[in-house]
Design a protein around this motif. Structure first.
Motif, short mmCIF file in Angstrom:
data_model
loop_
_atom_site.label_atom_id
_atom_site.label_comp_id
_atom_site.label_asym_id
_atom_site.label_seq_id
_atom_site.Cartn_x
_atom_site.Cartn_y
_atom_site.Cartn_z
N THR A 146 -8.32 36.75 -46.92
CA THR A 146 -9.59 37.15 -47.24
C THR A 146 -10.27 38.14 -46.79
OG1 THR A 146 -11.90 36.05 -46.17
CG2 THR A 146 -10.40 35.55 -45.50
N GLY A 147 -10.95 38.37 -47.15
CA GLY A 147 -11.82 40.26 -46.76
C GLY A 147 -13.08 39.63 -46.29
N TYR A 148 -13.46 38.24 -46.22
CA TYR A 148 -15.14 38.83 -46.03
C TYR A 148 -14.11 38.84 -43.94
CZ TYR A 148 -19.29 36.77 -44.75
OH TYR A 148 -20.37 36.49 -44.14
N CYS A 149 -15.62 40.18 -43.77
CA CYS A 149 -14.98 40.67 -42.06
C CYS A 149 -16.15 39.48 -41.04
CB CYS A 149 -15.92 41.79 -42.22
SG CYS A 149 -14.87 43.26 -42.54
N GLY A 150 -17.13 38.60 -42.08
CA GLY A 150 -17.71 37.65 -40.70
C GLY A 150 -16.78 36.75 -40.59
N GLY A 161 -17.82 34.99 -48.69
CA GLY A 161 -18.75 34.22 -47.18
C GLY A 161 -17.10 33.55 -46.39
N ARG A 162 -18.14 32.54 -45.50
CA ARG A 162 -16.78 32.08 -45.28
C ARG A 162 -15.88 30.61 -45.77
NH1 ARG A 162 -17.80 28.69 -41.19
NH2 ARG A 162 -20.52 28.68 -41.88
N SER A 163 -14.89 30.65 -45.85
CA SER A 163 -14.47 29.57 -46.33
C SER A 163 -14.07 28.23 -45.16
CB SER A 163 -13.10 30.07 -46.56
OG SER A 163 -12.51 29.32 -47.71
N PRO A 164 -14.67 27.39 -44.55
CA PRO A 164 -14.54 25.91 -44.20
C PRO A 164 -13.33 25.68 -44.70
CG PRO A 164 -16.99 26.33 -44.78
CD PRO A 164 -16.39 27.38 -45.44
N GLU A 165 -12.87 25.39 -45.74
CA GLU A 165 -11.32 25.11 -45.62
C GLU A 165 -10.39 25.22 -45.47
OE1 GLU A 165 -12.34 26.86 -49.72
OE2 GLU A 165 -13.88 25.54 -48.16
N PRO A 177 -6.19 41.30 -44.75
CA PRO A 177 -7.24 40.24 -46.27
C PRO A 177 -6.00 40.31 -47.14
CG PRO A 177 -7.80 42.76 -45.66
CD PRO A 177 -6.50 42.19 -44.45
N THR A 178 -4.90 41.08 -47.24
CA THR A 178 -4.19 41.58 -48.85
C THR A 178 -3.20 40.43 -48.51
OG1 THR A 178 -2.99 43.45 -48.21
CG2 THR A 178 -5.31 44.02 -49.21
N TYR A 179 -3.12 39.63 -47.31
CA TYR A 179 -2.48 39.10 -47.24
C TYR A 179 -2.02 37.59 -48.00
CZ TYR A 179 1.83 36.08 -45.79
OH TYR A 179 2.78 35.30 -45.57
N VAL A 180 -1.58 36.93 -49.51
CA VAL A 180 -2.31 36.00 -50.35
C VAL A 180 -0.68 34.98 -49.20
CG1 VAL A 180 -2.18 34.93 -51.39
CG2 VAL A 180 -2.79 37.57 -51.25
N CYS A 181 -1.42 34.16 -48.52
CA CYS A 181 -1.04 33.06 -47.97
C CYS A 181 -0.06 31.97 -49.50
CB CYS A 181 -1.68 31.91 -46.94
SG CYS A 181 -2.17 32.60 -45.76
N SER A 182 1.36 31.80 -50.01
CA SER A 182 1.31 30.28 -50.74
C SER A 182 2.09 29.35 -49.48
CB SER A 182 2.65 31.67 -50.64
OG SER A 182 3.98 30.07 -51.47
N ARG A 183 1.78 28.02 -50.53
CA ARG A 183 2.13 26.70 -49.57
C ARG A 183 3.53 27.16 -49.90
NH1 ARG A 183 -1.59 23.32 -47.10
NH2 ARG A 183 -2.89 23.84 -49.07
N ASP A 184 4.12 27.01 -50.03
CA ASP A 184 5.40 27.01 -50.14
C ASP A 184 5.78 27.85 -48.70
OD1 ASP A 184 5.76 25.39 -52.03
OD2 ASP A 184 6.54 26.82 -53.32
N ARG A 185 5.33 29.45 -48.84
CA ARG A 185 5.72 30.49 -47.31
C ARG A 185 5.28 29.70 -46.61
NH1 ARG A 185 4.40 34.51 -49.56
NH2 ARG A 185 2.89 34.57 -48.95
N ASP A 186 4.17 29.34 -46.74
CA ASP A 186 3.41 29.37 -45.00
C ASP A 186 2.95 27.93 -44.62
OD1 ASP A 186 3.01 32.69 -44.91
OD2 ASP A 186 1.82 32.41 -46.55
N GLY A 187 2.90 26.80 -45.92
CA GLY A 187 2.13 25.70 -45.70
C GLY A 187 1.12 25.70 -45.99
N VAL A 188 0.49 26.82 -46.11
CA VAL A 188 -0.98 26.51 -46.40
C VAL A 188 -1.28 27.81 -47.54
CG1 VAL A 188 -2.24 26.25 -43.73
CG2 VAL A 188 -1.85 28.71 -44.82
N GLU A 189 -2.56 27.83 -48.15
CA GLU A 189 -2.93 28.67 -49.32
C GLU A 189 -4.87 28.54 -50.18
OE1 GLU A 189 -0.19 28.15 -52.92
OE2 GLU A 189 -1.84 25.87 -53.16
#
Length: 534
Positions: free
Chosen positions: A194-198, A58-62, A164-176
């Motif tokens: 996230t792979g959720y198309c919505g 589902g959507r991830s508001p955070e 969708p397969t790019y996993v964000c990293s706090r160290d690299r991207d500032g978000v995760e």
């Protein structure tokens, strides 16, 4: 081979990839073949493409952000907890890293379409997707251009990175671990991790909800819409989950314009989408024949349990998620307005499932009352829907879609009020919930009675018998409606103890007022009757 302009656009997006790895505007059959052969999805017994979206169902508001810079810094309603800011520097890092990642993919899929069926107010959208099923999803959800329109498409107004397969990293991207970032100033969207198309669909809708009021004076609406084929008169239906919006808008006597996202312009209303994104939990042909039959070849089913041997979808199985979904083009529904446009609505309906059992089944609203309930966006959760809920709990989602409305709520409310007056639109509050007592004591209002009330509101006959004033809720209630018991129209008469009704009704009315004062301090009902201050 990619078109030279598309290659130029990709380079400007920071994506550099060999032309033979970029697949532009593939038809559904090619996208389905690729998705299956590359182990993205299964083909179901209905012909739908079945996918699993992984950790996010589902959507991830955070994990959703809006870039806090430029004009957006002044325009976005940062007081809303739904609008999380991200600084421009962090956003640029994420976008650059995602672009680099996408440049290394073996395949990229480009989909071009419109957000908006009325081309005067539409925006050209280009989605760069990592997966074929994402491309199929968004192809079916956007308004599909004609061959001539594609030839003249040019540069998009809105661009989307979908990785969708790019996993964000706090160290690299500032978000995760995921990021859905909207850059309102440059009309770019990043959906990563996230792979959720919505998330793609709703991010584009949110972008439109920012652009349309500011640039065009158009009211974007999180609603369904249908039309009477005999008169051409249209109706829009707002409602949160569980209020019956999908069921009531799919009226066999009317044609569907759209089921979720619309704009109200000086020319009328238009569907922002070209498809539908329906929940599938407990779906049956008997309950929702239109949706059931629409899930066929060309559609995308998300997180729906399959019988491993027969590949039959098991819609009653919620072991993956309660939020199973199916995306399909609107043409998969038989009775639709394929142009996606209609007249300015003669009727607006606010649907609410009142689990306290005290709201009238239908009531007529003045302009200021309509604005009040639009800003309130009420429905109620019942016991058993969430852990810890043992009695009805009020839910307020302003504008019946607060997470997707990034501007000050008053911008949308005054646009609604102005259009109601200009087009002499009638507005009704419809309770599809309980009567005779709260949830657990009373009973759900019969669908046949709700349909009769909605149809009478749509054709205007609800006004024939006149109204009485409900002093507790400050609304007008019809005295009679053909096909509906008169006692049902006055919920006080359906309770065994009228005094208990009075207490419960006053309690809910106080909740309305307390929520409004908290959300909009200093604003009184009479203020909404006055023209907006520019």
């Amino acid at each position: 081979m990619t078109e030279p302009m598309i290659e130029s656009i990709l380079i400007n997006l920071g994506i550099e990839v060999d032309q033979d790895r970029v697949h532009v505007d593939w038809c559904p059959a090619k996208l389905i073949e690729h998705a299956i052969s590359h182990h993205e999805a299964y083909l179901t017994s209905t012909g739908s493409l079945s996918v699993s979206t992984g950790a996010f169902t589902g959507r991830s508001p955070e994990n959703r952000y809006i870039v806090d810079a430029g004009e957006a810094d002044k325009n976005v309603n940062w007081a809303s907890k739904q609008n999380k800011p991200i600084d421009e520097a962090t956003y640029r890092v994420v976008r650059k890293n995602v672009a680099r990642y996408m440049s290394q993919r073996r395949h990229l899929f480009i989909v071009r379409g419109y957000a908006g069926a009325d081309r005067k107010y539409a925006r050209k959208v280009m989605v760069v997707a990592e997966r074929a099923h994402q491309a199929l999803f968004i192809r079916q959800m956007l308004v599909r251009p004609t061959v001539d329109e594609l030839e003249q498409f040019g540069r998009p107004d809105i661009t989307v990175y979908a990785a969708p397969t790019y996993v964000c990293s706090r160290d690299r991207d500032g978000v995760e671990p995921a990021a859905v970032i909207l850059d309102m100033n440059h009309k770019k969207i990043v959906v990563a991790g996230t792979g959720y198309c919505g998330e793609i669909k709703k991010a584009i809708f949110t972008m439109m909800n920012y652009l349309l009021p500011i640039e065009d004076g158009v009211l974007p609406m999180h609603c369904s819409a249908n039309v009477d084929p005999k008169t051409g008169k249209t109706a829009v239906l707002f409602g949160l989950s569980g209020t019956g919006k999908t069921t009531l808008s799919a009226d066999p006597e009317r044609l569907l314009i759209g089921d979720d996202e619309h704009g109200w312009s000086p020319r009328g209303i238009f569907n922002i989408e070209g498809g539908c994104y329906a929940k599938t939990i407990d779906l049956t042909h008997e309950r929702e024949p239109d949706i059931f039959d629409a899930i066929r070849f060309g559609s995308v089913s998300e997180n729906v349990k399959l019988n491993r041997k027969t590949r039959e979808p098991i819609y009653s199985d919620s072991s993956i998620t309660e939020n199973g979904r199916a995306a399909y083009p609107i043409e998969h529904i038989d009775r639709v307005v394929e142009s996606g446009v209609g007249q300015s609505p003669s009727v607006v309906l606010f649907l609410t499932a009142d689990a306290y059992g005290v709201l009238p089944p239908i009531s007529k609203l003045s302009r200021e009352e309509a604005m009040f309930h639009f800003l309130t966006g009420y429905t109620a959760k019942v016991a058993g829907t969430e852990i810890g809920i043992v009695e009805p709990q009020p839910t307020f989602s302003a504008l019946f879609g607060e997470p997707f409305m990034p501007l000050d709520h008053m911008v949308y409310a005054y646009l609604l009020g102005e259009k109601i007056v200009r087009h002499n639109t009638r507005v009704y509050l419809v309770n599809t919930g309980w009567t005779g007592g709260p949830y657990g004591i009373g009973h759900r209002i019969a669908l046949s009675h709700t349909r009769a009330l909605v149809r009478a509101a749509m054709d205007g006959s609800i006004d024939d018998a006149g109204y009485r004033r409900d002093e507790i809720f400050g609304v007008d209630v019809p005295r009679e409606c053909l096909g509906v018991p008169t006692t049902l129209l006055d919920p006080r008469q359906t309770w065994d103890d009228p005094e208990e009704y009075d207490k419960a009704a006053q309690k809910l009315a106080d909740m309305f007022n307390e929520n409004f004062k908290k959300r909009y301090p200093g604003v009184e009902l009479e203020d909404l009757a006055r023209p907006r201050e520019e």
